[in-house]
Design a protein around this motif. Structure first.
Motif, PDB file in Angstrom:
ATOM      1  N   TRP A  89     -16.881  -9.021 -14.214  1.00  0.00           N
ATOM      2  CA  TRP A  89     -15.966  -9.496 -14.047  1.00  0.00           C
ATOM      3  C   TRP A  89     -15.417  -9.217 -12.863  1.00  0.00           C
ATOM      4  O   TRP A  89     -14.488  -8.513 -12.809  1.00  0.00           O
ATOM      5  CB  TRP A  89     -15.408 -10.223 -15.048  1.00  0.00           C
ATOM      6  N   GLY A 100     -12.537 -14.954  -9.467  1.00  0.00           N
ATOM      7  CA  GLY A 100     -11.117 -16.207  -9.661  1.00  0.00           C
ATOM      8  C   GLY A 100     -10.958 -15.502  -7.855  1.00  0.00           C
ATOM      9  O   GLY A 100     -10.595 -15.092  -7.596  1.00  0.00           O
ATOM     10  N   ARG A 153      -8.332 -16.907  -6.734  1.00  0.00           N
ATOM     11  CA  ARG A 153      -7.097 -16.051  -6.431  1.00  0.00           C
ATOM     12  C   ARG A 153      -6.726 -14.930  -6.656  1.00  0.00           C
ATOM     13  O   ARG A 153      -5.484 -14.696  -6.811  1.00  0.00           O
ATOM     14  CB  ARG A 153      -6.020 -17.447  -6.840  1.00  0.00           C
ATOM     15  N   ASP A 154      -7.648 -13.755  -6.724  1.00  0.00           N
ATOM     16  CA  ASP A 154      -7.268 -12.717  -7.063  1.00  0.00           C
ATOM     17  C   ASP A 154      -6.707 -12.147  -5.964  1.00  0.00           C
ATOM     18  O   ASP A 154      -7.218 -11.724  -5.396  1.00  0.00           O
ATOM     19  CB  ASP A 154      -8.989 -11.903  -7.257  1.00  0.00           C
ATOM     20  N   VAL A 164     -14.107 -19.205 -10.464  1.00  0.00           N
ATOM     21  CA  VAL A 164     -13.076 -19.891 -11.543  1.00  0.00           C
ATOM     22  C   VAL A 164     -11.933 -19.870 -10.162  1.00  0.00           C
ATOM     23  O   VAL A 164     -10.990 -19.663 -10.075  1.00  0.00           O
ATOM     24  CB  VAL A 164     -12.574 -18.661 -12.600  1.00  0.00           C
ATOM     25  N   ALA A 175      -7.690 -19.030 -10.405  1.00  0.00           N
ATOM     26  CA  ALA A 175      -7.889 -18.117 -11.406  1.00  0.00           C
ATOM     27  C   ALA A 175      -7.668 -16.599 -10.701  1.00  0.00           C
ATOM     28  O   ALA A 175      -7.739 -16.359  -9.434  1.00  0.00           O
ATOM     29  CB  ALA A 175      -9.332 -17.192 -12.001  1.00  0.00           C
ATOM     30  N   GLU A 179      -7.459 -11.279 -13.244  1.00  0.00           N
ATOM     31  CA  GLU A 179      -7.857 -10.618 -15.211  1.00  0.00           C
ATOM     32  C   GLU A 179      -6.600 -11.959 -15.520  1.00  0.00           C
ATOM     33  O   GLU A 179      -6.188 -11.602 -16.802  1.00  0.00           O
ATOM     34  CB  GLU A 179      -6.679  -9.484 -15.627  1.00  0.00           C
ATOM     35  N   ASP A 180      -7.039 -13.029 -15.187  1.00  0.00           N
ATOM     36  CA  ASP A 180      -6.369 -14.229 -15.193  1.00  0.00           C
ATOM     37  C   ASP A 180      -6.589 -14.965 -16.549  1.00  0.00           C
ATOM     38  O   ASP A 180      -8.396 -14.723 -17.077  1.00  0.00           O
ATOM     39  CB  ASP A 180      -6.601 -15.281 -13.986  1.00  0.00           C
ATOM     40  N   ALA A 199      -7.470 -18.031 -17.479  1.00  0.00           N
ATOM     41  CA  ALA A 199      -8.409 -19.099 -17.579  1.00  0.00           C
ATOM     42  C   ALA A 199      -9.893 -18.438 -17.975  1.00  0.00           C
ATOM     43  O   ALA A 199     -10.532 -19.073 -17.343  1.00  0.00           O
ATOM     44  CB  ALA A 199      -8.626 -19.634 -15.758  1.00  0.00           C
ATOM     45  N   ILE A 200     -10.374 -17.221 -17.106  1.00  0.00           N
ATOM     46  CA  ILE A 200     -11.261 -17.046 -16.682  1.00  0.00           C
ATOM     47  C   ILE A 200     -11.671 -16.865 -18.433  1.00  0.00           C
ATOM     48  O   ILE A 200     -12.915 -16.549 -18.987  1.00  0.00           O
ATOM     49  CB  ILE A 200     -11.632 -15.493 -16.047  1.00  0.00           C
ATOM     50  N   ASP A 201     -10.864 -16.012 -19.586  1.00  0.00           N
ATOM     51  CA  ASP A 201     -11.349 -16.319 -21.046  1.00  0.00           C
ATOM     52  C   ASP A 201     -11.655 -17.817 -22.143  1.00  0.00           C
ATOM     53  O   ASP A 201     -11.799 -17.566 -22.642  1.00  0.00           O
ATOM     54  CB  ASP A 201     -10.342 -15.639 -21.555  1.00  0.00           C
ATOM     55  N   TYR A 230     -16.507 -20.529 -20.730  1.00  0.00           N
ATOM     56  CA  TYR A 230     -17.165 -18.930 -20.090  1.00  0.00           C
ATOM     57  C   TYR A 230     -17.649 -18.538 -20.599  1.00  0.00           C
ATOM     58  O   TYR A 230     -18.499 -17.353 -20.410  1.00  0.00           O
ATOM     59  CB  TYR A 230     -15.965 -18.964 -19.101  1.00  0.00           C
TER      60      TYR A 230
END
Length: 261
Positions: free
Chosen positions: A141, A200, A202-203, A230, A233, A236-237, A239-241, A245
């Motif tokens: 990730w 994500g 928006r990382d 994603v 996201a 460590e957002d 949203a990815i949890d 997913y």
């Protein structure tokens, strides 16, 4: 969720330089020899513990039928890089040798990791220095998978935190064999294990383009690879949890490692 999972904590898998390195093993109850994945936490090799995000990652996967070993490894304050990578490989070897004693399948194992842990998860699935992959499937990730192309954030943000320099001790230099040997994308070959990549769009720490470049390299080498981006996201957002997913990751690991749905 935890009612469906049996957790055994504080298992020593390696002792080095006077340090006992431990892992926690989370095994689905009612499953006979479930497939096993190793989870590596993030933190830039400077911070973090094996229990980080335990509920939404390790336990979420275990509740979906995947046994998960969350691994503690040496951080920068204890030992310089590549100590974490050595520890990751030692954990995989220990689990291959002893996992069956805890009721999990060990013939084929996977690796999962976030950020710095994603780097470790990826490196275990690659051929490095002619050695075959240590694991049979990997789910990194938003990891630093191309040390020569870390575009996340503004120049000031990168000056404050360059994910490559933070553990190499210097800016990545493709003329240095030791740097190339530690760069995941430079070690992509046809012999790599299958990958599922999550990032994500928006990382601001590790740009999504890093995972995209790694996915392209895998695909060109003929390695099975799926990239999931994603929307909205960041690094460590939460949203990815999301459960969808976790479903996706569990399905991927089951398809590559074996085990009933």
């Amino acid at each position: 969720m935890t009612d469906a999972v049996r957790s055994q904590r504080g298992i020593t898998y390696r002792s080095v330089d006077g340090i006992d390195l431990e892992l926690d093993l989370h095994v689905p109850t009612g499953a006979e020899a479930p497939p096993l994945a190793i989870y590596f936490h993030g933190g830039g090799f400077e911070v973090g513990t094996r229990s980080d995000y335990e509920e939404t990652r390790a336990l979420a996967l275990a509740a979906r039928g995947i046994a998960v070993a969350t691994v503690g490894y040496r951080l920068a304050a204890a030992a310089p890089f590549p100590a974490p990578l050595e520890d990751a490989r030692a954990a995989a070897a220990w689990l291959r040798a002893h996992g069956a004693e805890y009721g999990v399948a060990t013939e084929r194992i996977g690796s999962v990791g976030a950020s710095a842990g994603g780097y470790l998860a990826a490196m275990l699935a690659l051929e490095v220095d002619g050695a075959p992959p240590v694991v049979d499937a990997a789910v990194p990730w938003f990891g630093p998978l191309d040390l020569a192309f870390m575009t996340g954030g503004t120049p000031l943000e990168l000056e404050l935190f360059d994910p490559a320099e933070s553990f190499l001790g210097a800016a990545y230099d493709p003329r240095r064999p030791e740097h190339v040997g530690l760069n995941p994308i430079a070690n992509v070959t046809r012999g790599a294990s299958p990958f599922l990549l999550l990032t994500g769009d928006r990382d601001r720490v590790i740009d999504a383009a890093v995972s995209e470049r790694f996915h392209t390299a895998l695909t060109l080498a003929g390695v099975p690879s799926t990239l999931v981006t994603v929307g909205g996201a960041g690094h460590e957002d939460p949203a990815i949890d999301a459960p969808e997913y976790a479903d996706l990751i569990a399905g991927f690991l089951r398809s590559r490692l074996g085990g009933a749905a």
